[in-house]
Design an enzyme around this catalytic site. Structure first.
Site, short mmCIF file in Angstrom:
data_model
loop_
_atom_site.label_atom_id
_atom_site.label_comp_id
_atom_site.label_asym_id
_atom_site.label_seq_id
_atom_site.Cartn_x
_atom_site.Cartn_y
_atom_site.Cartn_z
N CYS A 394 0.99 -1.32 0.01
CA CYS A 394 -0.11 -0.09 -0.02
C CYS A 394 0.83 1.06 -0.08
O CYS A 394 1.86 1.37 0.91
CB CYS A 394 -0.79 -0.04 1.40
N CYS A 397 1.00 3.32 2.96
CA CYS A 397 1.51 2.91 4.38
C CYS A 397 3.10 2.73 3.96
O CYS A 397 3.78 2.97 4.92
CB CYS A 397 1.26 1.41 4.49
P1 FAD Z 1 -1.07 -6.36 12.56
O1 FAD Z 1 -1.03 -5.13 12.98
O2 FAD Z 1 -0.88 -6.50 10.97
O3 FAD Z 1 -0.17 -7.48 13.38
C1 FAD Z 1 0.16 -8.61 12.79
C2 FAD Z 1 0.48 -9.40 14.13
O4 FAD Z 1 1.57 -8.73 14.93
C3 FAD Z 1 -0.61 -9.18 15.36
O5 FAD Z 1 -1.71 -10.37 14.99
C4 FAD Z 1 0.21 -9.60 16.45
O6 FAD Z 1 0.43 -10.74 16.75
C5 FAD Z 1 1.49 -8.78 16.30
N1 FAD Z 1 1.49 -7.34 16.67
C6 FAD Z 1 0.64 -6.68 16.26
N2 FAD Z 1 0.96 -5.44 17.04
C7 FAD Z 1 2.12 -5.56 17.57
C8 FAD Z 1 3.01 -4.64 18.18
N3 FAD Z 1 2.85 -3.51 18.71
N4 FAD Z 1 4.16 -5.36 18.82
C9 FAD Z 1 4.39 -6.47 18.64
N5 FAD Z 1 3.62 -7.35 18.04
C10 FAD Z 1 2.46 -6.90 17.31
N6 FAD Z 1 -2.79 0.22 7.99
C11 FAD Z 1 -3.54 1.45 7.82
O7 FAD Z 1 -4.49 1.50 7.89
N7 FAD Z 1 -2.71 2.45 7.70
C12 FAD Z 1 -1.46 2.68 7.59
O8 FAD Z 1 -0.74 3.94 7.45
C13 FAD Z 1 -0.55 1.50 7.82
N8 FAD Z 1 0.81 1.59 7.67
C14 FAD Z 1 1.35 0.53 7.86
C15 FAD Z 1 2.73 0.40 7.48
C16 FAD Z 1 3.51 -0.69 7.39
C17 FAD Z 1 5.02 -0.71 7.22
C18 FAD Z 1 2.75 -2.19 7.50
C19 FAD Z 1 3.70 -3.37 7.41
C20 FAD Z 1 1.52 -1.83 7.76
C21 FAD Z 1 0.75 -0.85 7.63
N9 FAD Z 1 -0.59 -0.93 7.98
C22 FAD Z 1 -1.28 0.29 7.99
C23 FAD Z 1 -1.53 -2.07 8.18
C24 FAD Z 1 -1.33 -2.15 9.73
O9 FAD Z 1 -0.38 -2.16 10.39
C25 FAD Z 1 -1.99 -3.75 10.35
O10 FAD Z 1 -1.05 -4.74 9.58
C26 FAD Z 1 -3.44 -3.97 9.55
O11 FAD Z 1 -4.40 -3.01 10.03
C27 FAD Z 1 -4.04 -5.51 10.01
O12 FAD Z 1 -3.88 -5.50 11.52
P2 FAD Z 1 -3.89 -6.65 12.30
O13 FAD Z 1 -4.87 -6.51 13.36
O14 FAD Z 1 -4.31 -7.84 11.43
O15 FAD Z 1 -2.39 -7.03 12.95
#
Ligand code: FAD
Length: 468
Positions: A394, A397
């Site tokens: 994205c 992001c």
């Molecule tokens: P995710 O946030 O994808 O996390 C994956 C797994 O990692 C979780 O299930 C958990 O086990 C673990 N985890 C989660 N948080 C933490 C933490 N803080 N410390 C340690 N482990 C953790 N989305 C947007 O809407 N706007 C953005 O600007 C944006 N920027 C992004 C930038 C990057 C570089 C990346 C990789 C992703 C970005 N995203 C953004 C996506 C967002 O961060 C999440 O990946 C998405 O919302 C899915 O969230 P999720 O709850 O499935 O878990």
């Protein structure tokens, strides 16, 4: 017991439908307590507490920092969003409207920013030109004082510096474009699911010093996890040396910060007439509620505070560089530039006055050879993470991911730069130490993001106050 049952029981206890076992009625816990009651008091590996940071950030720093970041110098960031992913080729652009990034037309960006002479005052730029020419001819102008010759040559070489923690974009590439950060804010984009998990997974699994046998709690890409994984993970983390533990906590803090932003600027309404962005309480709770995340959410929020302290300390350390009379926030608008420099110094002096700064001296201490090897590993791992940002599918992001890793990389360069250390603090600004405009813009914007997250936590705390 299955994880779902554990969650359900935890939830029922939290909402008061199951007794605590003592036969007395407990006052119901609010949603705010479930997210925040463990996010208080002292932070591990630091002498600082959460409440001190909240007060300092939310009332003294945040408003001024926002003003600074709205200025022309800080709002335009040059980035190459077309760099290929160096690790795998099946990266699909997610194609979502909210992932689009609108680059600037060339006439939008002030000439002073675009010109090569943005770095220093006019005199210093002339010196650099003279010196570069002399160097090309194989000689350095002898009429310059020895100190100036040395300094100027150092400045021109800084980009190859081995102090860098980040692989920065080549901003001379035709693919690099200016982006107005104010017009492309970091917010909810809808980038999620396996593509997003893959990025986070590679970051944690391959670049945070973790052996494969240790499983991360609640990793969506690993199956059949329970309490024992969580225990193993945290005993592993506690057993690490302080530097490696810090590395994990910085990344986790950055991850938490991104997820706070997307919850705070969530797409609440999307009609053909208007889009409404704002706080999504449910999204925040799913990510940070202590019960719903089996204790992980509050830990992640603490990591966000840890990241805040690291960047704050770096800014306090680099004050002499910005105090140099020849340093300016050059855009070509003399009055505005002078005003911005004053605001910048005001903010930096406020930061310097923070009473409980992180003490980085315990890092890379001890046996010199081992410490150097550790520092080099730390740097290489971080550089790798900055390259992984080119694999984010994205573009919005990717933009903010690149900017924030470059900002954090710059903070690490400041904290652990030998040149800066050698010349700090009494001897005044070191002319051997240098930051590019890109590094400065990313450093302050990255810190601005963490500062906004801390402020948003206060907003969420208030919004969750009366929810059970
Ligand atoms: P995710 O946030 O994808 O996390 C994956 C797994 O990692 C979780 O299930 C958990 O086990 C673990 N985890 C989660 N948080 C933490 C933490 N803080 N410390 C340690 N482990 C953790 N989305 C947007 O809407 N706007 C953005 O600007 C944006 N920027 C992004 C930038 C990057 C570089 C990346 C990789 C992703 C970005 N995203 C953004 C996506 C967002 O961060 C999440 O990946 C998405 O919302 C899915 O969230 P999720 O709850 O499935 O878990």
């Amino acid at each position: 017991m299955g994880r779902r049952w554990g969650l359900l029981i935890g939830f029922l206890v939290a909402v008061g439908l199951l007794g605590s076992g003592h036969g007395e009625q407990q006052p119901p816990e609010t949603a705010a307590q479930r997210c925040f009651c463990q996010v208080s008091g002292y932070l591990d590996d630091c002498t600082c507490d959460v409440e001190t940071i909240d007060k300092f950030n939310n009332y003294r720093l945040f408003p001024r920092l926002q003003k600074l970041l709205e200025s022309d110098y800080f709002r335009y960031y040059k980035v190459n969003l077309k760099r290929p992913c160096p690790f795998w080729n099946d990266i699909s652009q997610c194609g979502r409207r909210d992932c689009a990034v609108k680059p600037c037309h060339s006439d939008e960006v002030p000439d002073g920013i675009k010109s090569a002479s943005y770095k220093y005052s006019e005199e210093a730029n002339n010196l650099i030109e003279e010196c570069e020419q002399a160097e090309r001819l194989g000689a350095v102008d002898e009429s310059l004082s020895e100190e100036t010759q040395k300094a100027v040559l150092q400045w021109t070489k800084h980009d190859d510096s081995s102090d860098n923690f980040c692989e920065a974009d080549d901003i001379q590439s035709p693919d690099a474009e200016y982006v107005d950060l104010l017009l492309n804010p970091e917010r909810y984009t809808g980038y999620k699911g396996p593509d997003a998990w893959k990025i986070w997974n590679v970051i944690y699994e391959e670049n945070c010093f973790k052996p494969q046998t240790i499983k991360r709690p609640l990793n969506p890409l690993a199956s059949g996890q329970g309490k024992s994984e969580e225990n193993t993970f945290y005993s592993w983390l506690e057993g690490l040396c302080v530097e490696k533990r810090a590395f994990y906590r910085l990344i986790s803090g950055l991850h938490a910060s991104i997820n706070v932003h997307l919850s705070a600027r969530y797409l609440l309404q999307d009609t053909w007439l208007e889009k409404k962005w704002g706080h999504n309480i449910t999204e925040f709770q799913q990510r940070f509620d202590g019960v719903l995340t089996e204790g992980e959410g509050p830990r992640r929020l603490k990591n966000l505070y840890f990241l805040y302290l690291i960047e704050l300390r770096a800014l306090s350390k680099v004050v002499p560089f910005f105090e140099r009379p020849d340093f300016q926030l050059f855009t070509g608008n003399k009055d505005q530039d002078a005003e911005n420099k004053m605001l910048l110094l005001e903010i930096l002096h406020e930061i310097k006055s923070f009473p409980l700064h992180f003490d980085e001296n315990s890092f890379f201490a001890g046996n010199k050879k081992e410490a150097n090897k550790l520092k080099e590993d730390f740097r290489l791992h971080f550089r790798n993470i900055s390259r992984i940002m080119d694999c984010v599918g994205c573009l919005k992001c990717r933009l903010w991911g690149k900017l924030q890793t470059q900002g954090l990389g710059t903070a690490l360069k400041i904290l652990f730069s030998e040149k800066l250390i050698a010349n700090m603090p009494e001897s005044g600004p070191s002319y051997e130490f240098h930051l590019t405009r890109q590094e400065i813009v990313s450093l302050f914007n990255a810190f601005g993001r963490i500062s906004t997250s801390v402020k948003e936590l206060e907003n969420f705390r208030n919004l969750l106050q009366n929810i059970h």
